[in-house]
Design an enzyme around this catalytic site. Sequence first.
Site: not given
Ligand code: NAD
Ligand code: UFG
Length: 362
Positions: A126, A150, A154
């Site tokens: 991330s 979190y 990572k």
């Molecule tokens: P998500 O929660 O929709 O998907 C994660 C999946 O992993 C879920 O289906 C959950 O049931 C499964 N899971 C969690 N723990 C597990 C375990 N111990 N064993 C087996 N399955 C398990 O999340 P996502 O948005 O699809 O994110 C996928 C990956 O990308 C995650 O590792 C997340 O940290 C990373 N990531 C997501 C974002 C984002 O904004 N969505 C940004 C950066 C990184």
């Molecule tokens: N924001 C608002 N109101 C809300 C939610 C968010 O104003 O209700 C603003 C935040 O302050 C920020 C922007 O929208 O300025 C984006 O916020 P998000 O929560 O959508 O995303 P972040 O960039 O804070 O974080 C996300 C994931 C993290 C990840 C990061 C980088 O939540 O887990 O992107 O990948 F690490």
Amino acid sequence: MKNKILVTGGAGYIGSHTCIALHEAGYDIVVYDNLSNSSPEAIKRVSTLIDQPIEFIEGDIRDAESLKQVFTAHHFFGVIHFAGLKAVGESVAKPLMYYNNNVSGTITLLEVMSEYDVKNLVFSSSATVYGDPENLPINEESPRSCTNPYGQSKLAVEHILEDLAKSDDRWNLIALRYFNPVGAHPSGQIGEDPNDIPNNLMPYISQVAVGKLKQLSIFGNDYPTVDGTGVRDFIHVTDLAQGHVAALNYLEQQTSPEKSCLDTASTKQTSSKSSSVGFLPINLGTGKGTSVLELISAFSDVSGQAIPYQFTARRAGDIASCYASANKAKSSLGWQAKLPITDMCQDTWRWQSMNPNGYNIS
Ligand code: NAD
Ligand code: UFG
């Protein structure tokens, strides 16, 4: 049929979209997920979209015996490892749960991979590993630091992967650092389905648009940005999914015996082993920053819905601006994001309006 890939966390938001992209690229996939943050309905819908049953195993990455059964039953080329917990606020309240799931779980997975001699991995990292960046756009050499469990989980996994690559050059480990994934499959059948009230901006906006939530709170309007609100690099989830296909193609090319022969011939060295990728971190972003107000305006335009909002205090831990240098993804993987903000909003809106309660269809 191409190589077989294990997709941990494949029932989740990014995983489900990536399963479709992998299938379309000809990969054979097995999904392994404990459904702790996802629904079997997502798997059902992916199967319908690809017109083929998905091989799905309900299991936990911390359960070595269960993983071993899967690795015994299948011959994998590699693993795409999405499984993990991802809520920053929850990680602050429950750090042990996050370290146990995300770090211990990954170690267990890597141990089983090693035992079965499967050494190709694409890991979901991330942009959070960059903390508050000193320079923009953020490239892969930027310093890493995190302020919450979190993000630490990572970063810890990235360090583990780096050490593993140093210890044994048969490992090929790509860490894809996602910026802000948004959007949904253009069919409107699968998308992001947060439990409870969304933490992230896009799902919050779409729930306001569909009338589930009253108004959006914008966390801060005094940042040093174009309009005072936070700036992020939003990336369409289907572009992100293609980034995973590109990463697998890269691993296949780098580890193929033909590549090894070519390398050997061109450098006139004699070597019997395939070339090694080692640890390779790559940003997946568009390279373009969009402010909170700009995203709201784009969403309102494509959906035709008003998005009422109020300005509130900054959210603890938020940074002003974050966007990627996308150069390395292009030069090394040949991948770049294609879809603009309007498609991200349009596809989110289609998913949200067709599924106001997400996968909860009862
Ligand atoms: P998500 O929660 O929709 O998907 C994660 C999946 O992993 C879920 O289906 C959950 O049931 C499964 N899971 C969690 N723990 C597990 C375990 N111990 N064993 C087996 N399955 C398990 O999340 P996502 O948005 O699809 O994110 C996928 C990956 O990308 C995650 O590792 C997340 O940290 C990373 N990531 C997501 C974002 C984002 O904004 N969505 C940004 C950066 C990184
Ligand atoms: N924001 C608002 N109101 C809300 C939610 C968010 O104003 O209700 C603003 C935040 O302050 C920020 C922007 O929208 O300025 C984006 O916020 P998000 O929560 O959508 O995303 P972040 O960039 O804070 O974080 C996300 C994931 C993290 C990840 C990061 C980088 O939540 O887990 O992107 O990948 F690490």
